[in-house]
Design a protein around this motif. Structure first.
Motif, PDB file in Angstrom:
ATOM      1  N   PHE A  37      10.423  -0.503 -13.451  1.00 33.20           N
ATOM      2  CA  PHE A  37       9.520  -0.421 -14.589  1.00 33.20           C
ATOM      3  C   PHE A  37       8.864  -1.784 -14.783  1.00 33.20           C
ATOM      4  CE2 PHE A  37      10.537   3.684 -16.516  1.00 33.20           C
ATOM      5  CZ  PHE A  37      11.688   4.015 -15.818  1.00 33.20           C
ATOM      6  N   ARG A  38       7.815  -1.812 -15.564  1.00 32.08           N
ATOM      7  CA  ARG A  38       7.198  -3.093 -15.881  1.00 32.08           C
ATOM      8  C   ARG A  38       6.667  -3.065 -17.302  1.00 32.08           C
ATOM      9  NH1 ARG A  38       1.867  -2.793 -11.887  1.00 32.08           N
ATOM     10  NH2 ARG A  38       0.712  -1.172 -13.048  1.00 32.08           N
ATOM     11  N   ALA A  49       7.856   3.066 -10.093  1.00 36.94           N
ATOM     12  CA  ALA A  49       8.289   3.856  -8.945  1.00 36.94           C
ATOM     13  C   ALA A  49       9.752   4.211  -9.113  1.00 36.94           C
ATOM     14  CB  ALA A  49       8.086   3.088  -7.644  1.00 36.94           C
ATOM     15  N   ALA A  50      10.128   5.353  -8.547  1.00 34.57           N
ATOM     16  CA  ALA A  50      11.513   5.813  -8.610  1.00 34.57           C
ATOM     17  C   ALA A  50      11.924   6.368  -7.257  1.00 34.57           C
ATOM     18  CB  ALA A  50      11.675   6.875  -9.693  1.00 34.57           C
ATOM     19  N   ILE A  51      13.232   6.309  -6.974  1.00 35.49           N
ATOM     20  CA  ILE A  51      13.743   6.792  -5.696  1.00 35.49           C
ATOM     21  C   ILE A  51      15.119   7.408  -5.908  1.00 35.49           C
ATOM     22  CG2 ILE A  51      14.808   4.589  -5.080  1.00 35.49           C
ATOM     23  CD1 ILE A  51      13.850   5.130  -2.170  1.00 35.49           C
ATOM     24  N   ASP A  52      15.421   8.449  -5.122  1.00 36.54           N
ATOM     25  CA  ASP A  52      16.728   9.085  -5.262  1.00 36.54           C
ATOM     26  C   ASP A  52      17.607   8.756  -4.056  1.00 36.54           C
ATOM     27  OD1 ASP A  52      16.295  12.599  -4.236  1.00 36.54           O
ATOM     28  OD2 ASP A  52      15.950  10.718  -3.170  1.00 36.54           O
ATOM     29  N   SER A  53      18.778   9.344  -4.039  1.00 32.25           N
ATOM     30  CA  SER A  53      19.750   9.030  -3.001  1.00 32.25           C
ATOM     31  C   SER A  53      19.304   9.476  -1.615  1.00 32.25           C
ATOM     32  CB  SER A  53      21.098   9.667  -3.332  1.00 32.25           C
ATOM     33  OG  SER A  53      20.949  11.069  -3.498  1.00 32.25           O
ATOM     34  N   SER A  57      10.779   9.806  -3.366  1.00 31.04           N
ATOM     35  CA  SER A  57      10.230   8.806  -4.279  1.00 31.04           C
ATOM     36  C   SER A  57       9.092   9.366  -5.119  1.00 31.04           C
ATOM     37  CB  SER A  57       9.753   7.579  -3.500  1.00 31.04           C
ATOM     38  OG  SER A  57       8.791   7.944  -2.529  1.00 31.04           O
ATOM     39  N   ASN A  58       8.797   8.653  -6.166  1.00 33.78           N
ATOM     40  CA  ASN A  58       7.709   9.004  -7.057  1.00 33.78           C
ATOM     41  C   ASN A  58       7.048   7.719  -7.522  1.00 33.78           C
ATOM     42  OD1 ASN A  58       6.061  10.595  -8.746  1.00 33.78           O
ATOM     43  ND2 ASN A  58       7.458  10.327 -10.472  1.00 33.78           N
ATOM     44  N   THR A  68       5.697   0.101  -2.490  1.00 32.76           N
ATOM     45  CA  THR A  68       6.662   0.956  -1.812  1.00 32.76           C
ATOM     46  C   THR A  68       8.053   0.658  -2.331  1.00 32.76           C
ATOM     47  OG1 THR A  68       5.309   0.986   0.203  1.00 32.76           O
ATOM     48  CG2 THR A  68       7.609   1.676   0.401  1.00 32.76           C
ATOM     49  N   ILE A  69       8.729   1.687  -2.798  1.00 30.75           N
ATOM     50  CA  ILE A  69      10.111   1.535  -3.254  1.00 30.75           C
ATOM     51  C   ILE A  69      11.050   1.946  -2.126  1.00 30.75           C
ATOM     52  CG2 ILE A  69      10.228   3.879  -4.247  1.00 30.75           C
ATOM     53  CD1 ILE A  69      11.946   2.668  -6.515  1.00 30.75           C
ATOM     54  N   SER A  70      12.140   1.205  -1.981  1.00 31.93           N
ATOM     55  CA  SER A  70      13.119   1.524  -0.954  1.00 31.93           C
ATOM     56  C   SER A  70      14.475   1.011  -1.388  1.00 31.93           C
ATOM     57  CB  SER A  70      12.720   0.903   0.391  1.00 31.93           C
ATOM     58  OG  SER A  70      12.721  -0.510   0.299  1.00 31.93           O
TER      59      SER A  70
END
Length: 123
Positions: A37-38, A49-53, A57-58, A68-70
């Motif tokens: 978040f910002r 951005a969000a990422i799951d297990s 991603s979103n 890019t989230i990782s």
């Protein structure tokens, strides 16, 4: 005790890149979403951005194609690669964990937060 520690912020010129890291301890994010978040001065917090297990991603529309989230499960670390930065990306960036709603970019659904790392982009 869950701790999330962000790093990697700094000052860059527009068009530059930064990679943020979030080191998690006391927490294994195998079943929940994690996110960035910002919040800019005078503005509301914004999901980035969000990422799951599984790596799904979103992204917020404002960062699609640039960020890019990782994550590195072995290191229990979340990343945010930010390219083609713009002055409007200037904000404090926060890592959040244990998101209980899939793909959510709403902070109310995250239970743990880091202290933040500042990103400043100059024109």
């Amino acid at each position: 005790e869950v701790q999330l520690v962000e790093s990697g912020g700094g000052s860059v010129q527009a068009g530059g890149s930064l990679r943020l890291s979030c080191a998690a301890s006391g927490y294994t994010y195998s079943s929940y979403w994690m996110a960035w978040f910002r919040q800019a001065p005078g503005k509301e917090r914004e999901g980035v951005a969000a990422i799951d297990s599984d790596g799904d991603s979103n992204y917020a529309d404002s960062v699609k194609g640039r960020f890019t989230i990782s994550k590195d499960n072995a290191k229990n670390t979340l990343y945010l690669q930010m390219n083609n930065l713009k002055p409007e990306d200037t904000a404090m960036y926060y890592c959040a964990a244990e998101g209980v709603v899939a793909a959510s970019l709403d902070g109310v659904y995250y239970n743990y937060w880091g202290q933040g790392t500042q990103v400043t982009v100059s024109s």
